[in-house]
Design an enzyme around this catalytic site. Structure first.
Site, mmCIF file in Angstrom:
data_model
loop_
_atom_site.group_PDB
_atom_site.id
_atom_site.type_symbol
_atom_site.label_atom_id
_atom_site.label_comp_id
_atom_site.label_asym_id
_atom_site.label_seq_id
_atom_site.Cartn_x
_atom_site.Cartn_y
_atom_site.Cartn_z
ATOM 1 N N THR B 139 4.108 -2.850 -9.339
ATOM 2 C CA THR B 139 4.070 -3.975 -10.273
ATOM 3 C C THR B 139 3.385 -3.600 -11.578
ATOM 4 O OG1 THR B 139 3.972 -5.466 -8.399
ATOM 5 C CG2 THR B 139 3.298 -6.376 -10.505
ATOM 6 N N GLY B 178 -3.603 -3.581 -4.887
ATOM 7 C CA GLY B 178 -4.892 -3.665 -4.215
ATOM 8 C C GLY B 178 -5.495 -2.285 -4.027
ATOM 9 N N GLU B 421 5.073 -9.215 -3.325
ATOM 10 C CA GLU B 421 6.218 -8.662 -2.578
ATOM 11 C C GLU B 421 7.510 -9.414 -2.910
ATOM 12 O OE1 GLU B 421 4.427 -5.445 -1.409
ATOM 13 O OE2 GLU B 421 6.535 -5.892 -1.123
#
Lengths: 223, 438
Positions: B139, B178, B421
């Site tokens: 992303t 993350g 996602e």
């Protein structure tokens, strides 16, 4: 939809679209007729969800195709009908969830467990219909008089579930640690533990917070 | 034991254990899950203060400490089966995220699925032993679900046999992964591959981002934490910027597509090969929907049996809130939904594992439908569960707003599943495309 129309045999969760080519799914079925004879029959309710999904998919795809025929570019035809397409997909997913729930019941051997899980399954299915009545009525899957029956049946099922509700959540088998709080404790001693929990809050490390002497006390002396 | 709850349990028409076995799949799996949970709850090293009482930095540090302990303890206990690892991890972190989530859940599986044997020899054991700590950077700040929109580039330089990674615009910065901000020293980076002057689309590269011993960012790499969020305090979601950062050709994951030394591009057998990872992640998310909604229902139903309020019959003591039809109408359909999603989650997991065998034999025939179905179900279940958890919170009255209920943490930790996602509306339209083609 397109492959089914061209006669291709589909498998898996979309096999119901095979009926599209044999015109068993009509965009506007005859009013007043109802597919669901017995609102307690999970089999016919699953069929109703399937027909609802097929009906919405056919309607959405026909809108896309008619725009294409009117010369719209593929991307524009798709975007212009994407609200219908999302609703059709939600109906497809809803059908899959209902179908899997009903399928699962056949694997449950314990009679008492099967009875309560069947009640939950019926509640899930009827509640889903009561939240999407427009689809089921427009698709001719339900008659208006059945809506009242369904609403009443939902309330009856609440009464059946009521004495089993705590045991049904116990069956999830979550420890208090996993629940991450005191409100849902297994032993139900909520208020004592809420008080203990609050006393451990960082703000309670001192009886008098430093900000009192730093800001409030000086303010009081000035006023 | 609270007398109300004792009465409730005595009145049930069935033994909860029988349904626990149905949910787990068998009595044996129930026994093993409880055994693994006990390894954690009985271990004093895993006990700690309520995270609700900690600052963000303290919560991140606690999560790192528990992750480090988790890795050691898993080896001591000989836990290696993927599902048992998942159980152990969720008992240690109590459903909360942790900085090693993407190392365990994306970086290692990507090495297993997309690296050549030679690349696995170089990277897998160091990653398994946490000398390499990795994340998965796909992303970007200005791009996400639509993968073709990603801007990061990897340009092949045949003269040095290196890829040059670059973030051409500020919107191309990798954003959100993350463990990227402070924890990882490597990342699988998804970038548009350019070779011999042509763009070959999105490919994966193993990229070092921090010095292995000092943990300082490498020259040409700008990396950090993206700042406070609605939740996920335990995780250093990060940003990553490349300024013409060079990596060896051999760092491109080349099991399927390759770039030869002279820059010649060899395309993969099928573009559907990366579907497998997406399907795996989405079926896990469907399982999370069931898990989080079930937890919220557990809290709300039990508290509704304990809490007495208002009046049904004048002059009589306050009844249990669960006796009000309106409370039942709020909670019982959600309870039924939680059960429905539990069964959908196990169906998706079983189907994925069945099809994985076919994929390895090169049979991809069922993958398109499962890929489409997993996208739709991910969107459908996360939307419903996110709404349902908030309903459960409100059904607990004022105390539902206190962190002592546990529901605020469940909500803030779960609700991003509606966007990560794959944003849900885009997921629905992806499934619609499959239905249209069908």
């Amino acid at each position: 939809y397109t492959a089914a129309l061209s006669g291709e045999r589909l498998g898996g969760m979309v096999s119901y679209l095979n009926d599209v080519s044999s015109q068993r799914v009509q965009a506007q079925p005859l009013a007043g007729q109802s597919l669901v004879m017995d609102i307690n029959d999970l089999g016919s309710l699953v069929e109703a969800y399937k027909q609802r999904a097929a009906w919405l998919i056919v309607a959405a795809c026909k809108n896309v195709q008619s725009d294409l025929k009117r010369g719209k570019r593929k991307e524009d035809a798709w975007n212009k009908n994407s609200v219908d397409l999302v609703q059709a997909t939600e109906a497809h997913c809803h059908y899959v969830v209902v179908k899997l729930f009903v399928d699962k019941l056949s694997e449950v051997l314990d009679v008492a467990a099967l009875r309560i899980l069947s009640t939950l399954c019926l509640l899930y299915t009827l509640h889903g219909i009561s939240r999407n009545t427009g689809d089921f009525l427009q698709a001719g899957l339900l008659a208006p008089v059945q809506l009242e029956q369904i609403q009443q049946r939902i309330k009856d099922l609440l009464v059946v579930i009521r004495p089993n509700a705590v045991a049904l959540v116990d069956a999830f088998d979550y420890t208090d640690t996993q629940l991450g709080g005191v409100l849902g404790r297994y032993d139900g001693n909520v208020y004592e533990n809420m008080f203990e929990w609050a006393k451990k809050s960082p703000l309670n490390k001192t009886q008098v917070h430093a900000s009192f002497h730093k800001y409030l006390k000086p303010l009081q002396s000035k006023l | 034991m609270n007398p109300d709850l004792s009465r409730e349990r005595a009145a049930a028409s069935f033994n909860p254990e029988t349904i626990t076995y149905v949910l787990d799949g068998s009595p044996e799996r129930t026994r093993r899950r409880r055994e693994i949970e006990n390894l954690v709850t009985s271990d004093p090293e895993f006990q700690h203060e309520d995270p609700n009482f900690l600052s963000r930095s303290e919560r991140y540090e606690l999560a790192i400490k528990k992750s480090a302990l988790m890795v050691q303890k898993m080896r001591q206990h000989g836990i290696s089966d993927p599902e048992e690892i998942y159980w152990f991890k969720s008992f240690v972190h109590q459903g909360r995220p942790e900085p090693l989530d993407l190392h365990l859940g994306m970086f290692l599986p990507t090495l297993l699925n997309q690296a050549t044997p030679e690349q696995q020899d170089r990277f897998f054991m160091p990653a398994w032993n946490l000398e390499i700590i990795g994340t998965y950077a796909q992303t970007e700040m200005g791009h996400g679900t639509h993968l073709r929109g990603l801007e990061t580039t990897a340009t092949y330089d045949p003269s040095t046999q290196e890829f040059i990674l670059n973030s051409p615009t500020v919107s191309s910065l990798k954003w959100w992964p993350g463990g990227l901000g402070k924890t990882s020293n490597h990342a699988v980076v998804l970038a548009q591959l350019y070779t011999q002057g042509e763009c070959k689309g999105l490919h994966a590269f193993i990229v070092p981002i921090r010095h292995m011993s000092t943990h300082e960012p490498l020259p040409g790499v700008t990396v950090g934490d993206i700042g406070p969020k609605f939740g996920y305090d335990e995780t250093d979601n990060g940003f990553l910027k490349f300024d013409k950062f060079r990596i060896p050709r051999e760092n491109m994951l080349m099991k399927y597509a390759q770039v030869e030394q002279d820059g010649k591009y060899v395309k993969p057998l099928s573009d559907k090969l990366t579907y497998g990872t997406m399907v795996f992640i989405r079926s896990m998310i469907v399982g999370d929907s069931a898990l989080c909604l079930s937890r919220a229902c557990t809290i709300a139903v039990r508290y509704s049996a304990v809490r007495h309020q208002s009046e049904i019959r004048a002059g009589e003591p306050e009844p249990q809130i669960l006796d009000f039809q309106t409370q039942q109408y709020k909670l019982f359909p959600l309870l039924a939904t939680a059960y429905a999603f539990q069964f959908v989650g196990s169906y998706m997991s079983q189907t994925y594992h069945r099809i994985t065998g076919d994929i390895q034999q090169g049979n991809l025939s069922e993958l398109p439908e499962l890929h489409a179905l997993s996208a739709g179900l991910k969107a459908f279940t996360t939307w419903v569960a996110s709404y349902g958890i908030e309903e459960c919170r409100m059904a607990c009255g004022g105390h539902g707003y206190s962190c002592s209920s546990g529901i605020p943490d469940i909500y803030v930790t779960f609700t991003p599943a509606c966007t990560y996602e794959g944003e849900n509306t885009v997921m629905m339209l992806q499934t619609a495309r499959f239905l249209f083609k069908s």
